[in-house]
Design a protein around this motif. Structure first.
Motif, PDB file in Angstrom:
ATOM      1  N   THR A 158      41.837  43.235  34.922  1.00  0.00           N
ATOM      2  CA  THR A 158      41.659  41.801  35.300  1.00  0.00           C
ATOM      3  C   THR A 158      40.533  41.215  36.648  1.00  0.00           C
ATOM      4  OG1 THR A 158      43.128  41.049  33.563  1.00  0.00           O
ATOM      5  CG2 THR A 158      42.445  39.353  34.965  1.00  0.00           C
ATOM      6  N   GLY A 159      40.791  42.179  37.273  1.00  0.00           N
ATOM      7  CA  GLY A 159      40.713  41.784  39.163  1.00  0.00           C
ATOM      8  C   GLY A 159      38.672  41.831  38.573  1.00  0.00           C
ATOM      9  N   LEU A 160      39.122  43.524  38.318  1.00  0.00           N
ATOM     10  CA  LEU A 160      37.193  43.883  38.269  1.00  0.00           C
ATOM     11  C   LEU A 160      36.632  42.958  37.368  1.00  0.00           C
ATOM     12  CD1 LEU A 160      37.735  47.481  38.534  1.00  0.00           C
ATOM     13  CD2 LEU A 160      37.309  46.216  39.919  1.00  0.00           C
ATOM     14  N   TYR A 161      37.689  42.710  36.200  1.00  0.00           N
ATOM     15  CA  TYR A 161      35.956  41.555  35.201  1.00  0.00           C
ATOM     16  C   TYR A 161      35.975  40.239  36.004  1.00  0.00           C
ATOM     17  CZ  TYR A 161      35.385  39.767  30.888  1.00  0.00           C
ATOM     18  OH  TYR A 161      34.602  38.750  29.968  1.00  0.00           O
ATOM     19  N   VAL A 162      37.084  39.518  37.025  1.00  0.00           N
ATOM     20  CA  VAL A 162      36.454  38.331  37.550  1.00  0.00           C
ATOM     21  C   VAL A 162      35.521  38.980  38.418  1.00  0.00           C
ATOM     22  CG1 VAL A 162      37.648  37.004  39.299  1.00  0.00           C
ATOM     23  CG2 VAL A 162      39.556  37.783  37.407  1.00  0.00           C
ATOM     24  N   LEU A 163      36.005  39.456  39.460  1.00  0.00           N
ATOM     25  CA  LEU A 163      35.005  40.159  40.337  1.00  0.00           C
ATOM     26  C   LEU A 163      33.474  40.231  39.959  1.00  0.00           C
ATOM     27  CD1 LEU A 163      34.084  40.488  43.763  1.00  0.00           C
ATOM     28  CD2 LEU A 163      35.235  42.828  42.948  1.00  0.00           C
ATOM     29  N   SER A 164      33.111  40.748  38.860  1.00  0.00           N
ATOM     30  CA  SER A 164      31.837  41.112  38.406  1.00  0.00           C
ATOM     31  C   SER A 164      31.069  39.570  37.768  1.00  0.00           C
ATOM     32  CB  SER A 164      32.329  41.672  36.742  1.00  0.00           C
ATOM     33  OG  SER A 164      32.904  43.126  37.083  1.00  0.00           O
ATOM     34  N   PHE A 165      32.143  39.297  37.516  1.00  0.00           N
ATOM     35  CA  PHE A 165      31.730  37.606  36.922  1.00  0.00           C
ATOM     36  C   PHE A 165      31.270  37.027  38.538  1.00  0.00           C
ATOM     37  CE2 PHE A 165      32.829  38.218  32.742  1.00  0.00           C
ATOM     38  CZ  PHE A 165      31.443  38.908  31.999  1.00  0.00           C
ATOM     39  N   ILE A 166      31.885  37.514  39.058  1.00  0.00           N
ATOM     40  CA  ILE A 166      31.410  36.270  40.722  1.00  0.00           C
ATOM     41  C   ILE A 166      30.039  36.918  40.970  1.00  0.00           C
ATOM     42  CG2 ILE A 166      31.714  36.892  43.007  1.00  0.00           C
ATOM     43  CD1 ILE A 166      35.346  36.463  42.329  1.00  0.00           C
ATOM     44  N   LEU A 167      29.771  38.290  40.739  1.00  0.00           N
ATOM     45  CA  LEU A 167      28.442  38.863  41.044  1.00  0.00           C
ATOM     46  C   LEU A 167      27.493  38.457  39.516  1.00  0.00           C
ATOM     47  CD1 LEU A 167      30.112  42.328  42.658  1.00  0.00           C
ATOM     48  CD2 LEU A 167      29.221  40.365  43.978  1.00  0.00           C
ATOM     49  N   LEU A 168      27.835  37.997  38.701  1.00  0.00           N
ATOM     50  CA  LEU A 168      27.417  38.031  37.758  1.00  0.00           C
ATOM     51  C   LEU A 168      26.682  36.023  38.004  1.00  0.00           C
ATOM     52  CD1 LEU A 168      25.251  37.795  35.142  1.00  0.00           C
ATOM     53  CD2 LEU A 168      27.215  37.361  34.411  1.00  0.00           C
ATOM     54  N   SER A 169      26.991  35.778  38.839  1.00  0.00           N
ATOM     55  CA  SER A 169      27.197  33.979  39.152  1.00  0.00           C
ATOM     56  C   SER A 169      25.936  34.334  39.977  1.00  0.00           C
ATOM     57  CB  SER A 169      28.165  33.821  39.286  1.00  0.00           C
ATOM     58  OG  SER A 169      28.080  31.933  39.775  1.00  0.00           O
ATOM     59  N   LEU A 170      26.238  34.521  40.607  1.00  0.00           N
ATOM     60  CA  LEU A 170      25.509  35.192  42.697  1.00  0.00           C
ATOM     61  C   LEU A 170      23.551  35.394  42.194  1.00  0.00           C
ATOM     62  CD1 LEU A 170      28.053  36.439  44.817  1.00  0.00           C
ATOM     63  CD2 LEU A 170      27.088  34.446  45.192  1.00  0.00           C
ATOM     64  N   HIS A 171      23.232  35.923  40.771  1.00  0.00           N
ATOM     65  CA  HIS A 171      22.514  37.089  40.043  1.00  0.00           C
ATOM     66  C   HIS A 171      21.956  35.843  39.260  1.00  0.00           C
ATOM     67  CE1 HIS A 171      20.034  40.633  39.473  1.00  0.00           C
ATOM     68  NE2 HIS A 171      20.349  39.760  38.090  1.00  0.00           N
TER      69      HIS A 171
END
Length: 220
Positions: A158-171
Motif C-alpha cells: 500500500t505504501g509503494l502504491y501511495v508513493l508511486s501515485f505521488i510521483l505520478l502526480s509530479l509527472h
C-alpha cells in the motif's frame, strides 16, 4: 517506429498523443476502481464486463500496452537526445532559474512510474491471464472485488502504491500540459488548459491514493 525516432517533431507529437491516451486510460481506470469504494457489486459487474469483453481484451488492451511502451521509449529517446545536444558540462548550472523541478526530472519520475506499471501488470494483469487462460478456471463474476481488496492488505504494498501515485502526480503536473503545447495548442485557452491539467494531476492521483488507503484500513 523508426521514422518517429528519427524526427524531432514526430517524436514530440507522438509523445504528446501517447501521453494524452494514457491520461484518458488513467481516468477510466480511476472511475472503475472508485466503484470498489461505493459498491462491491457494481465493481464486480464492471470488472467482469471489462475482463470478458472481446473488444476490451483483444483490441483496446493491446493498444494500451503499445501506448505505454511507446510513451516511455520516446521519453527515454528524447532525454538522451536532449543530453547529447549539450556536450559541455558547465561547472555550475542553475537549472531552477529556467525550468521547474518537475520539467528537469521528468525522466526520473517517468522511470519510477514505469516500474510501478510493471509491478501493477505483474500484480493484476498477469494473475488475470493465468487465471483465465493458463489455469482455465471457470468464470466467477463475484471474484474481482475480493481479489482487488486483498492486494491492499500489506502496508508495504500500500505504501509503494501511495508513493508511486505521488510521483505520478509530479509527472502529470508538467507532462499533461506539455502535451498540449507539443501539439501547438498554446493559444488563448492555454491558461484554462493549464488549470485543468494541474487539477487533474492532483485530484486523480489523490483519488487512487484514497482508494488504496480506504481498502487498507478496512482490512486492518
Amino acid at each position: 517506429m523508426g521514422g518517429i525516432l528519427n524526427s524531432s517533431i514526430a517524436r514530440k507529437v507522438a509523445m504528446a498523443l501517447s501521453g494524452l491516451f494514457l491520461v484518458l486510460f488513467l481516468l477510466q481506470h480511476f472511475i472503475i476502481n472508485f466503484t470498489s469504494v461505493l459498491s462491491a457489486e457494481s465493481f464486480n459487474e464492471i470488472s467482469h464486463f471489462m475482463g470478458t469483453n472481446f473488444i476490451v481484451q483483444f483490441l483496446i488492451q493491446p493498444i494500451l500496452i503499445f501506448g505505454v511502451i511507446l510513451h516511455f521509449v520516446l521519453g527515454i529517446v528524447l532525454e538522451y537526445r536532449n543530453r547529447s545536444a549539450r556536450p559541455i558540462n558547465y561547472v555550475r548550472f542553475n537549472g531552477s532559474a529556467n525550468s521547474s523541478w518537475m520539467s528537469r526530472n521528468m525522466i526520473y519520475t517517468g522511470l519510477v512510474v514505469l516500474a510501478f506499471l510493471g509491478l501493477h501488470f505483474y500484480d493484476f494483469w498477469v494473475p488475470e491471464i493465468v487465471h483465465k487462460y493458463v489455469e482455465s478456471h471457470p468464470e466467477d463474476p463475484t471474484r474481482y472485488y475480493h481479489e482487488t481488496v486483498a492486494k491492499f492488505e500489506s502496508p508495504v504494498r500500500t505504501g509503494l502504491y501511495v508513493l508511486s501515485f505521488i510521483l505520478l502526480s509530479l509527472h502529470l503536473y508538467h507532462g499533461f500540459s506539455s502535451s498540449f503545447q507539443s501539439m501547438g495548442w498554446a493559444n488563448k485557452y492555454a491558461k484554462g488548459l493549464r488549470g485543468f491539467t494541474v487539477a487533474y494531476a492532483i485530484l486523480i492521483p489523490l483519488g487512487f491514493i484514497f482508494i488504496a488507503l480506504y481498502h487498507y484500513f478496512n482490512n486492518v
